[in-house]
Write a protein that holds these residues in place. Sequence first.
Motif, PDB file in Angstrom:
ATOM      1  N   UNK A  23       0.826  -1.218   0.000  1.00 50.65           N
ATOM      2  CA  UNK A  23       0.000   0.000   0.000  1.00 50.65           C
ATOM      3  C   UNK A  23       0.852   1.258   0.000  1.00 50.65           C
ATOM      4  N   UNK A  24       2.020   1.199   0.625  1.00 52.80           N
ATOM      5  CA  UNK A  24       2.881   2.379   0.730  1.00 52.80           C
ATOM      6  C   UNK A  24       3.813   2.526  -0.472  1.00 52.80           C
ATOM      7  N   UNK A  25       4.188   1.433  -1.129  1.00 53.52           N
ATOM      8  CA  UNK A  25       5.231   1.473  -2.143  1.00 53.52           C
ATOM      9  C   UNK A  25       4.743   1.312  -3.582  1.00 53.52           C
ATOM     10  N   UNK A  26       3.669   0.564  -3.796  1.00 51.50           N
ATOM     11  CA  UNK A  26       3.306   0.167  -5.157  1.00 51.50           C
ATOM     12  C   UNK A  26       2.452   1.213  -5.874  1.00 51.50           C
ATOM     13  N   UNK A  27       2.470   1.129  -7.195  1.00 48.07           N
ATOM     14  CA  UNK A  27       1.626   1.935  -8.078  1.00 48.07           C
ATOM     15  C   UNK A  27       0.779   0.969  -8.902  1.00 48.07           C
ATOM     16  N   UNK A  28      -0.486   1.282  -9.105  1.00 46.16           N
ATOM     17  CA  UNK A  28      -1.344   0.462  -9.958  1.00 46.16           C
ATOM     18  C   UNK A  28      -1.148   0.833 -11.425  1.00 46.16           C
ATOM     19  N   UNK A  29      -1.892   0.155 -12.300  1.00 46.65           N
ATOM     20  CA  UNK A  29      -1.838   0.477 -13.727  1.00 46.65           C
ATOM     21  C   UNK A  29      -3.245   0.358 -14.304  1.00 46.65           C
ATOM     22  N   UNK A  30      -4.128   1.210 -13.770  1.00 46.01           N
ATOM     23  CA  UNK A  30      -5.519   1.200 -14.202  1.00 46.01           C
ATOM     24  C   UNK A  30      -5.961   2.568 -14.727  1.00 46.01           C
ATOM     25  N   UNK A  31      -5.183   3.607 -14.408  1.00 44.90           N
ATOM     26  CA  UNK A  31      -5.554   4.958 -14.801  1.00 44.90           C
ATOM     27  C   UNK A  31      -4.367   5.676 -15.447  1.00 44.90           C
ATOM     28  N   UNK A  32      -4.662   6.716 -16.193  1.00 42.74           N
ATOM     29  CA  UNK A  32      -3.627   7.459 -16.909  1.00 42.74           C
ATOM     30  C   UNK A  32      -2.588   8.031 -15.955  1.00 42.74           C
ATOM     31  N   UNK A  33      -3.042   8.545 -14.810  1.00 48.03           N
ATOM     32  CA  UNK A  33      -2.112   9.134 -13.850  1.00 48.03           C
ATOM     33  C   UNK A  33      -1.076   8.113 -13.385  1.00 48.03           C
ATOM     34  N   UNK A  34      -1.506   6.877 -13.214  1.00 47.22           N
ATOM     35  CA  UNK A  34      -0.585   5.838 -12.770  1.00 47.22           C
ATOM     36  C   UNK A  34       0.435   5.514 -13.855  1.00 47.22           C
ATOM     37  N   UNK A  45      13.171  -2.923 -11.218  1.00 49.17           N
ATOM     38  CA  UNK A  45      11.725  -2.730 -11.404  1.00 49.17           C
ATOM     39  C   UNK A  45      11.018  -4.052 -11.126  1.00 49.17           C
ATOM     40  N   UNK A  46       9.901  -3.987 -10.395  1.00 41.43           N
ATOM     41  CA  UNK A  46       9.131  -5.191 -10.064  1.00 41.43           C
ATOM     42  C   UNK A  46       7.675  -4.999 -10.457  1.00 41.43           C
ATOM     43  N   UNK A  47       7.151  -5.913 -11.271  1.00 46.98           N
ATOM     44  CA  UNK A  47       5.724  -5.954 -11.603  1.00 46.98           C
ATOM     45  C   UNK A  47       5.117  -7.170 -10.918  1.00 46.98           C
ATOM     46  N   UNK A  69      10.394  -0.780   0.061  1.00 45.51           N
ATOM     47  CA  UNK A  69      10.915  -1.115  -1.255  1.00 45.51           C
ATOM     48  C   UNK A  69      11.772  -2.361  -1.271  1.00 45.51           C
ATOM     49  N   UNK A  70      11.897  -3.043  -0.121  1.00 46.68           N
ATOM     50  CA  UNK A  70      12.654  -4.294  -0.054  1.00 46.68           C
ATOM     51  C   UNK A  70      11.682  -5.439  -0.331  1.00 46.68           C
ATOM     52  N   UNK A  71      11.803  -6.042  -1.516  1.00 44.18           N
ATOM     53  CA  UNK A  71      10.869  -7.073  -1.957  1.00 44.18           C
ATOM     54  C   UNK A  71      11.333  -8.439  -1.467  1.00 44.18           C
ATOM     55  N   UNK A 115      15.229 -12.156  -2.217  1.00 45.73           N
ATOM     56  CA  UNK A 115      15.020 -10.794  -1.740  1.00 45.73           C
ATOM     57  C   UNK A 115      15.834  -9.814  -2.582  1.00 45.73           C
ATOM     58  N   UNK A 116      15.288  -8.614  -2.783  1.00 46.21           N
ATOM     59  CA  UNK A 116      16.017  -7.561  -3.492  1.00 46.21           C
ATOM     60  C   UNK A 116      15.319  -6.230  -3.244  1.00 46.21           C
ATOM     61  N   UNK A 117      16.074  -5.153  -3.405  1.00 45.42           N
ATOM     62  CA  UNK A 117      15.513  -3.806  -3.280  1.00 45.42           C
ATOM     63  C   UNK A 117      15.037  -3.337  -4.646  1.00 45.42           C
ATOM     64  N   UNK A 118      13.865  -2.705  -4.678  1.00 51.80           N
ATOM     65  CA  UNK A 118      13.281  -2.254  -5.942  1.00 51.80           C
ATOM     66  C   UNK A 118      12.733  -0.844  -5.792  1.00 51.80           C
ATOM     67  N   UNK A 119      13.208   0.063  -6.612  1.00 56.28           N
ATOM     68  CA  UNK A 119      12.752   1.450  -6.566  1.00 56.28           C
ATOM     69  C   UNK A 119      11.317   1.580  -7.064  1.00 56.28           C
ATOM     70  N   UNK A 120      10.961   0.787  -8.057  1.00 59.01           N
ATOM     71  CA  UNK A 120       9.636   0.880  -8.675  1.00 59.01           C
ATOM     72  C   UNK A 120       8.922  -0.465  -8.553  1.00 59.01           C
ATOM     73  N   UNK A 121       7.744  -0.439  -7.920  1.00 64.14           N
ATOM     74  CA  UNK A 121       6.915  -1.635  -7.774  1.00 64.14           C
ATOM     75  C   UNK A 121       5.543  -1.321  -8.367  1.00 64.14           C
ATOM     76  N   UNK A 122       5.119  -2.121  -9.334  1.00 64.06           N
ATOM     77  CA  UNK A 122       3.834  -1.916 -10.009  1.00 64.06           C
ATOM     78  C   UNK A 122       2.934  -3.112  -9.704  1.00 64.06           C
TER      79      UNK A 122
END
Length: 447
Positions: free
Chosen positions: A124-135, A165-167, A246-248, A255-262
Amino acid sequence: MNITRKILIVGGGYAGFYTAWKLERKLRPGEADITLVDPRPYMTYQPFLPEVVAGSIEARHAAVSLRRHLRRTHVVAGTVTAIDHEHRVVTVQPAIGDSFERSYDLIVVTAGAVTRKFPVPGIAEQAIGLKHVEEAVAIRDRLLTAFDQAATLPPGPQRQRLLTVTFVGGGFSGVEGFGELLSLATALLKRYPELDREELRFHLVEASGRILPEVTDKPGRWVVRSLEKRGAKVHLNTQVTSAVGGHVVLSTGEEFDSELIVWTAGNGANPVISRHTDLPVDGRGLIVVRPDLRVGTDDEPVPDAWAAGDDAAVPDLASPVPGARTVPNAQHAYRQGKLLARNIAASLHGKKPKKYLHHSLGSIATLGLGRGIFQYRGIVITGLPAWLMHRGYHVLAVPSWERKSRVLAIWLTAALFGRDILSLASVQRPRDAFVSGGDPAAHAGRE
């Protein structure tokens, strides 16, 4: 004496937009007062979001303005928080101000689904969705900003985190977004001689044993191999158990650190539909509808109520499986919206509505610039031909010639000059430069 019917449409996505758009053409002026309620002033053409992520399409061109194209529909900027069909009234919560009630004679529920989330620590704190243009825009800008920052750092953990990057989720949305972002990242390396290809880490995490459930096993395996040949790592039968800071952490122990989580792990029932309506809802939180898209069943019909799209359990008459429901995708929502308009107009004119029957045109996905996959029954096409088919299909499907022309113009420009790699992440905090007055210390104090 003609009576003007008040039609209220809940949601301005595919099904809602097309219902209103086609009703304006099928009903005479004064025959109905059409109102559409949605918190966003536009319909998102979701198949274009992966290309927005990759910078192949301008963000605004993946959205269709409601007020520009719905000229006889009253657009209300707000969210329907409750539906009381017994009294023919909905509760609307605007972005600013108190909630209010809106009455209607006939309701069309096309609120759509919401992103399905799981209680994974840190998501909830780190991830971004991919359902809207803003995301989609935020994902692209985050990647471009990470490249700029990584290029100023020496090799090490901090730089590696920026280039990871993590999806999460291997459905169409996740795989297309993943493939397009990987394509962008690979192309960016040419502009960043400070960075090495081996530092780029792309992880796609899928809980089941395969990706792209809409295609058969063999094409799905081809997609995995294609992504891995490009340097990505696909984790099947794997779940994210934590993403704190950001630690996945994966269920496999990796385990790994990821700046971007989608986060693209599927759709969930819209809470307004599943919990705040007196319309009949099934065990999944979807509105029960008949094959003609009227709410209810043959034995217990609900008068003056219609529904379609991702929040409706629409019977799939084309499926050989008894009791099957149409899958929640753009192909169905688009066609259900158009049929809704025809059926509502028919019912108002004393005619019999038609049942929804659509045989799939196949599945098609983009996997990055010049790469794609298409399957129709036993026919599978991969690579550049499938990618061209993807672009051709969607430029025809996006509503209005105005939007088609803008998208084509962007594609032609990109073919001549390459994609735009400018990041505008600073627009998310537009007052920074004004407040700091150019003082780096002032800027650092707000980080």
